[in-house]
Design a protein around this motif. Structure first.
Motif, PDB file in Angstrom:
ATOM      1  N   VAL A  34       0.679  -1.144  -0.081  1.00 58.37           N
ATOM      2  CA  VAL A  34       0.066   0.046   0.051  1.00 58.37           C
ATOM      3  C   VAL A  34       0.844   1.329  -0.147  1.00 58.37           C
ATOM      4  O   VAL A  34       2.018   1.360   0.746  1.00 58.37           O
ATOM      5  CB  VAL A  34      -0.921   0.128   1.429  1.00 58.37           C
ATOM      6  N   THR A  35       0.612   2.235  -0.890  1.00 57.64           N
ATOM      7  CA  THR A  35       1.368   3.543  -0.946  1.00 57.64           C
ATOM      8  C   THR A  35       1.148   4.099   0.419  1.00 57.64           C
ATOM      9  O   THR A  35       0.084   4.020   1.231  1.00 57.64           O
ATOM     10  CB  THR A  35       0.964   4.078  -1.908  1.00 57.64           C
ATOM     11  N   PRO A  36       2.024   5.172   0.575  1.00 53.64           N
ATOM     12  CA  PRO A  36       1.782   6.111   1.988  1.00 53.64           C
ATOM     13  C   PRO A  36       0.402   6.747   1.704  1.00 53.64           C
ATOM     14  O   PRO A  36      -0.419   6.930   2.674  1.00 53.64           O
ATOM     15  CB  PRO A  36       2.948   6.979   1.730  1.00 53.64           C
ATOM     16  N   GLY A  38      -2.331   5.839   0.195  1.00 61.32           N
ATOM     17  CA  GLY A  38      -3.294   4.823   0.249  1.00 61.32           C
ATOM     18  C   GLY A  38      -3.489   4.286   1.781  1.00 61.32           C
ATOM     19  O   GLY A  38      -4.643   4.505   2.199  1.00 61.32           O
ATOM     20  N   GLN A  39      -2.423   4.402   2.471  1.00 61.84           N
ATOM     21  CA  GLN A  39      -2.370   4.032   3.887  1.00 61.84           C
ATOM     22  C   GLN A  39      -3.249   5.154   4.716  1.00 61.84           C
ATOM     23  O   GLN A  39      -3.954   4.921   5.540  1.00 61.84           O
ATOM     24  CB  GLN A  39      -1.085   3.702   4.507  1.00 61.84           C
ATOM     25  N   ARG A  40      -2.953   6.458   4.406  1.00 60.37           N
ATOM     26  CA  ARG A  40      -3.242   7.628   4.794  1.00 60.37           C
ATOM     27  C   ARG A  40      -4.973   7.703   4.600  1.00 60.37           C
ATOM     28  O   ARG A  40      -5.808   7.721   5.473  1.00 60.37           O
ATOM     29  CB  ARG A  40      -2.826   8.923   4.593  1.00 60.37           C
ATOM     30  N   ILE A  42      -6.708   5.077   3.926  1.00 57.23           N
ATOM     31  CA  ILE A  42      -7.372   3.800   4.840  1.00 57.23           C
ATOM     32  C   ILE A  42      -7.540   4.496   6.047  1.00 57.23           C
ATOM     33  O   ILE A  42      -8.652   4.105   6.726  1.00 57.23           O
ATOM     34  CB  ILE A  42      -6.627   2.514   4.752  1.00 57.23           C
ATOM     35  N   ASP A  43      -6.528   4.971   6.781  1.00 62.78           N
ATOM     36  CA  ASP A  43      -6.606   5.271   8.225  1.00 62.78           C
ATOM     37  C   ASP A  43      -7.955   6.491   8.573  1.00 62.78           C
ATOM     38  O   ASP A  43      -8.352   6.520   9.170  1.00 62.78           O
ATOM     39  CB  ASP A  43      -5.346   6.105   8.809  1.00 62.78           C
ATOM     40  N   ASP A  46     -11.271   4.882   8.259  1.00 66.51           N
ATOM     41  CA  ASP A  46     -11.301   4.170   9.582  1.00 66.51           C
ATOM     42  C   ASP A  46     -11.637   4.946  10.799  1.00 66.51           C
ATOM     43  O   ASP A  46     -12.456   4.917  11.377  1.00 66.51           O
ATOM     44  CB  ASP A  46     -10.170   3.199   9.854  1.00 66.51           C
TER      45      ASP A  46
END
Length: 75
Positions: A34-36, A38-40, A42-43, A46
């Motif tokens: 997951v790219t940075p 994409g992770q941000r 997702i977070d 959530d």
């Protein structure tokens, strides 16, 4: 071609068997890393879902009448 009003599992499996040699391996797909960004994303999603769930639970609790009150139906 004959009229077939309902889908048939057997016809579908036969069609897949006829064209199985044309399918080949799946190309592409989802990347495992997951790219940075994409992770941000997702977070943040959530966090938003958790906050929304808490606020919905609180508002639903406020909407319920107490046991000793009578509410006239609007129907």
């Amino acid at each position: 071609m004959a009229h077939r009003p309902y889908p048939s599992r057997d016809r579908a499996l036969h069609q897949i068997d006829r064209h199985i040699d044309e399918i080949g391996p799946m190309i592409g797909g989802r990347p495992h890393a997951v790219t940075p960004f994409g992770q941000r994303l997702i977070d943040a999603t959530d966090t938003a879902v958790q906050a929304l769930g808490r606020s919905l639970a609180a508002s639903m609790k406020n909407m319920q009448p107490s046991v000793d009150t009578y509410r006239l139906s609007s129907r």
